[in-house]
Structure formats: C-alpha cells, structure tokens
Design a protein around this motif. Structure first.
Motif, PDB file in Angstrom:
ATOM      1  N   PHE A   1     -32.526  11.895  51.057  1.00  0.00           N
ATOM      2  CA  PHE A   1     -32.025  13.238  51.335  1.00  0.00           C
ATOM      3  C   PHE A   1     -30.510  13.269  51.176  1.00  0.00           C
ATOM      4  O   PHE A   1     -29.774  12.831  52.049  1.00  0.00           O
ATOM      5  CB  PHE A   1     -32.420  13.686  52.750  1.00  0.00           C
ATOM      6  N   ASN A   2     -30.057  13.817  50.049  1.00  0.00           N
ATOM      7  CA  ASN A   2     -28.626  13.868  49.748  1.00  0.00           C
ATOM      8  C   ASN A   2     -28.010  15.101  50.426  1.00  0.00           C
ATOM      9  O   ASN A   2     -27.916  16.176  49.840  1.00  0.00           O
ATOM     10  CB  ASN A   2     -28.406  13.899  48.235  1.00  0.00           C
ATOM     11  N   VAL A   3     -27.598  14.906  51.664  1.00  0.00           N
ATOM     12  CA  VAL A   3     -27.069  16.002  52.480  1.00  0.00           C
ATOM     13  C   VAL A   3     -25.777  16.551  51.879  1.00  0.00           C
ATOM     14  O   VAL A   3     -25.601  17.773  51.777  1.00  0.00           O
ATOM     15  CB  VAL A   3     -26.844  15.536  53.932  1.00  0.00           C
ATOM     16  N   LEU A   4     -24.878  15.681  51.486  1.00  0.00           N
ATOM     17  CA  LEU A   4     -23.589  16.132  50.954  1.00  0.00           C
ATOM     18  C   LEU A   4     -23.782  17.012  49.718  1.00  0.00           C
ATOM     19  O   LEU A   4     -23.114  18.033  49.564  1.00  0.00           O
ATOM     20  CB  LEU A   4     -22.682  14.942  50.640  1.00  0.00           C
ATOM     21  N   GLU A   5     -24.713  16.644  48.856  1.00  0.00           N
ATOM     22  CA  GLU A   5     -25.000  17.442  47.663  1.00  0.00           C
ATOM     23  C   GLU A   5     -25.476  18.850  48.053  1.00  0.00           C
ATOM     24  O   GLU A   5     -25.034  19.840  47.488  1.00  0.00           O
ATOM     25  CB  GLU A   5     -26.059  16.753  46.811  1.00  0.00           C
ATOM     26  N   GLN A   6     -26.376  18.937  49.042  1.00  0.00           N
ATOM     27  CA  GLN A   6     -26.871  20.244  49.492  1.00  0.00           C
ATOM     28  C   GLN A   6     -25.754  21.062  50.133  1.00  0.00           C
ATOM     29  O   GLN A   6     -25.676  22.280  49.941  1.00  0.00           O
ATOM     30  CB  GLN A   6     -28.019  20.080  50.483  1.00  0.00           C
ATOM     31  N   MET A   7     -24.858  20.398  50.877  1.00  0.00           N
ATOM     32  CA  MET A   7     -23.734  21.108  51.490  1.00  0.00           C
ATOM     33  C   MET A   7     -22.817  21.683  50.417  1.00  0.00           C
ATOM     34  O   MET A   7     -22.370  22.834  50.526  1.00  0.00           O
ATOM     35  CB  MET A   7     -22.949  20.169  52.411  1.00  0.00           C
ATOM     36  N   LYS A   8     -22.566  20.916  49.369  1.00  0.00           N
ATOM     37  CA  LYS A   8     -21.715  21.400  48.276  1.00  0.00           C
ATOM     38  C   LYS A   8     -22.382  22.561  47.541  1.00  0.00           C
ATOM     39  O   LYS A   8     -21.723  23.541  47.197  1.00  0.00           O
ATOM     40  CB  LYS A   8     -21.392  20.258  47.306  1.00  0.00           C
ATOM     41  N   LEU A   9     -23.690  22.459  47.292  1.00  0.00           N
ATOM     42  CA  LEU A   9     -24.430  23.559  46.661  1.00  0.00           C
ATOM     43  C   LEU A   9     -24.346  24.818  47.522  1.00  0.00           C
ATOM     44  O   LEU A   9     -24.176  25.926  47.013  1.00  0.00           O
ATOM     45  CB  LEU A   9     -25.895  23.185  46.464  1.00  0.00           C
ATOM     46  N   PHE A  10     -24.464  24.637  48.831  1.00  0.00           N
ATOM     47  CA  PHE A  10     -24.391  25.748  49.773  1.00  0.00           C
ATOM     48  C   PHE A  10     -23.053  26.470  49.656  1.00  0.00           C
ATOM     49  O   PHE A  10     -22.992  27.684  49.492  1.00  0.00           O
ATOM     50  CB  PHE A  10     -24.601  25.210  51.201  1.00  0.00           C
ATOM     51  N   VAL A  11     -21.965  25.720  49.693  1.00  0.00           N
ATOM     52  CA  VAL A  11     -20.622  26.307  49.607  1.00  0.00           C
ATOM     53  C   VAL A  11     -20.382  26.901  48.219  1.00  0.00           C
ATOM     54  O   VAL A  11     -19.839  28.006  48.092  1.00  0.00           O
ATOM     55  CB  VAL A  11     -19.550  25.249  49.967  1.00  0.00           C
ATOM     56  N   ASN A  12     -20.786  26.197  47.175  1.00  0.00           N
ATOM     57  CA  ASN A  12     -20.568  26.682  45.805  1.00  0.00           C
ATOM     58  C   ASN A  12     -21.345  27.957  45.496  1.00  0.00           C
ATOM     59  O   ASN A  12     -20.980  28.700  44.584  1.00  0.00           O
ATOM     60  CB  ASN A  12     -20.918  25.597  44.790  1.00  0.00           C
TER      61      ASN A  12
ATOM     62  N   CYS B   1     -16.725  20.187  69.718  1.00  0.00           N
ATOM     63  CA  CYS B   1     -17.569  19.085  69.235  1.00  0.00           C
ATOM     64  C   CYS B   1     -16.800  18.183  68.280  1.00  0.00           C
ATOM     65  O   CYS B   1     -16.968  16.959  68.295  1.00  0.00           O
ATOM     66  CB  CYS B   1     -18.817  19.642  68.560  1.00  0.00           C
ATOM     67  N   LEU B   2     -15.941  18.778  67.451  1.00  0.00           N
ATOM     68  CA  LEU B   2     -15.095  17.981  66.555  1.00  0.00           C
ATOM     69  C   LEU B   2     -14.093  17.168  67.363  1.00  0.00           C
ATOM     70  O   LEU B   2     -13.874  15.980  67.098  1.00  0.00           O
ATOM     71  CB  LEU B   2     -14.351  18.890  65.573  1.00  0.00           C
ATOM     72  N   LYS B   3     -13.494  17.796  68.351  1.00  0.00           N
ATOM     73  CA  LYS B   3     -12.479  17.132  69.177  1.00  0.00           C
ATOM     74  C   LYS B   3     -13.069  15.934  69.913  1.00  0.00           C
ATOM     75  O   LYS B   3     -12.458  14.873  69.971  1.00  0.00           O
ATOM     76  CB  LYS B   3     -11.912  18.142  70.173  1.00  0.00           C
ATOM     77  N   ILE B   4     -14.267  16.097  70.462  1.00  0.00           N
ATOM     78  CA  ILE B   4     -14.948  15.006  71.165  1.00  0.00           C
ATOM     79  C   ILE B   4     -15.115  13.801  70.251  1.00  0.00           C
ATOM     80  O   ILE B   4     -15.036  12.660  70.685  1.00  0.00           O
ATOM     81  CB  ILE B   4     -16.323  15.471  71.689  1.00  0.00           C
ATOM     82  N   ARG B   5     -15.298  14.057  68.977  1.00  0.00           N
ATOM     83  CA  ARG B   5     -15.530  12.991  67.994  1.00  0.00           C
ATOM     84  C   ARG B   5     -14.249  12.598  67.252  1.00  0.00           C
ATOM     85  O   ARG B   5     -14.295  11.911  66.244  1.00  0.00           O
ATOM     86  CB  ARG B   5     -16.607  13.444  67.009  1.00  0.00           C
ATOM     87  N   ASN B   6     -13.106  13.047  67.743  1.00  0.00           N
ATOM     88  CA  ASN B   6     -11.810  12.755  67.121  1.00  0.00           C
ATOM     89  C   ASN B   6     -11.809  13.109  65.632  1.00  0.00           C
ATOM     90  O   ASN B   6     -11.335  12.344  64.798  1.00  0.00           O
ATOM     91  CB  ASN B   6     -11.412  11.287  67.323  1.00  0.00           C
ATOM     92  N   SER B   7     -12.358  14.267  65.327  1.00  0.00           N
ATOM     93  CA  SER B   7     -12.434  14.718  63.944  1.00  0.00           C
ATOM     94  C   SER B   7     -11.745  16.075  63.810  1.00  0.00           C
ATOM     95  O   SER B   7     -11.680  16.847  64.762  1.00  0.00           O
ATOM     96  CB  SER B   7     -13.901  14.842  63.529  1.00  0.00           C
ATOM     97  N   GLU B   8     -11.251  16.348  62.629  1.00  0.00           N
ATOM     98  CA  GLU B   8     -10.611  17.625  62.381  1.00  0.00           C
ATOM     99  C   GLU B   8     -11.411  18.484  61.409  1.00  0.00           C
ATOM    100  O   GLU B   8     -10.959  19.542  60.995  1.00  0.00           O
ATOM    101  CB  GLU B   8      -9.193  17.400  61.814  1.00  0.00           C
ATOM    102  N   GLY B   9     -12.549  18.044  61.020  1.00  0.00           N
ATOM    103  CA  GLY B   9     -13.339  18.774  60.037  1.00  0.00           C
ATOM    104  C   GLY B   9     -12.940  18.355  58.639  1.00  0.00           C
ATOM    105  O   GLY B   9     -12.290  17.338  58.431  1.00  0.00           O
ATOM    106  N   SER B  10     -13.348  19.158  57.664  1.00  0.00           N
ATOM    107  CA  SER B  10     -13.055  18.819  56.271  1.00  0.00           C
ATOM    108  C   SER B  10     -12.900  20.097  55.455  1.00  0.00           C
ATOM    109  O   SER B  10     -13.032  21.193  55.979  1.00  0.00           O
ATOM    110  CB  SER B  10     -14.179  17.959  55.686  1.00  0.00           C
ATOM    111  N   GLU B  11     -12.700  19.935  54.167  1.00  0.00           N
ATOM    112  CA  GLU B  11     -12.570  21.100  53.289  1.00  0.00           C
ATOM    113  C   GLU B  11     -13.879  21.855  53.139  1.00  0.00           C
ATOM    114  O   GLU B  11     -13.894  23.033  52.865  1.00  0.00           O
ATOM    115  CB  GLU B  11     -12.043  20.665  51.924  1.00  0.00           C
ATOM    116  N   LEU B  12     -14.998  21.148  53.296  1.00  0.00           N
ATOM    117  CA  LEU B  12     -16.298  21.830  53.213  1.00  0.00           C
ATOM    118  C   LEU B  12     -16.426  22.768  54.384  1.00  0.00           C
ATOM    119  O   LEU B  12     -16.933  23.824  54.341  1.00  0.00           O
ATOM    120  CB  LEU B  12     -17.451  20.835  53.225  1.00  0.00           C
TER     121      LEU B  12
END
Length: 84
Positions: free
Chosen positions: A51-62, A73-84
C-alpha cells in the motif's frame, strides 16, 4: 458534494484506502478535505510494499484535495508537518 475524511490511524491499508476514496471523489468533481488526527499525522511516513500511501496522498493533492493536520498532534510528535 463536499466530503471530509478524518484519518486517525497509521495502518497502511486504512490510510491508503481513505486517500483512494478521496481521489475517486475528486475525480467525480467533489470537493474533498482530509484531516489528520492523532497517529494519522504520521501517515506520510508510512512505508509498505503493498500500500503506497505517499503515492495516494500525492494523487489526492494533485487532483485538488486539501490535507489539514491537528497542530497539537503534530506538536506532541515534534513535527511541523510537510508541504503535502
């Protein structure tokens, strides 16, 4: 039609299917937003041979989909998100 998809899992098949539904709806000219919550904010990092999740996410955005994520939820995981 408008469709909102809440993704709270990092199970590869579940997330892949959620974005696949989003892509299908976008191709039918629906307006679709996905909201990542809890473990769902980690879905971009899922690596799975079947299951290529990243590919489906890119198709979704495109295809015009919008991805939003829970800031807490991002802060708890020390993440800032991404361009997607």
């Amino acid at each position: 039609m408008k469709l909102g998809i809440v993704i709270y899992s990092k199970d590869a098949e579940t997330v892949w299917n959620a974005f696949r539904l989003g892509v299908f709806s976008l191709k039918k000219k629906d307006k679709v937003k996905a909201f990542l919550l809890a473990k769902g904010v980690e879905c971009e990092k899922i690596v799975d041979d079947k299951f290529n999740v990243l590919e489906q996410m890119k198709l979704f955005v495109n295809n015009g989909g919008e991805i939003l994520a829970c800031g807490t939820c991002l802060k708890i995981r020390n993440s800032e998100g991404s361009e997607l």
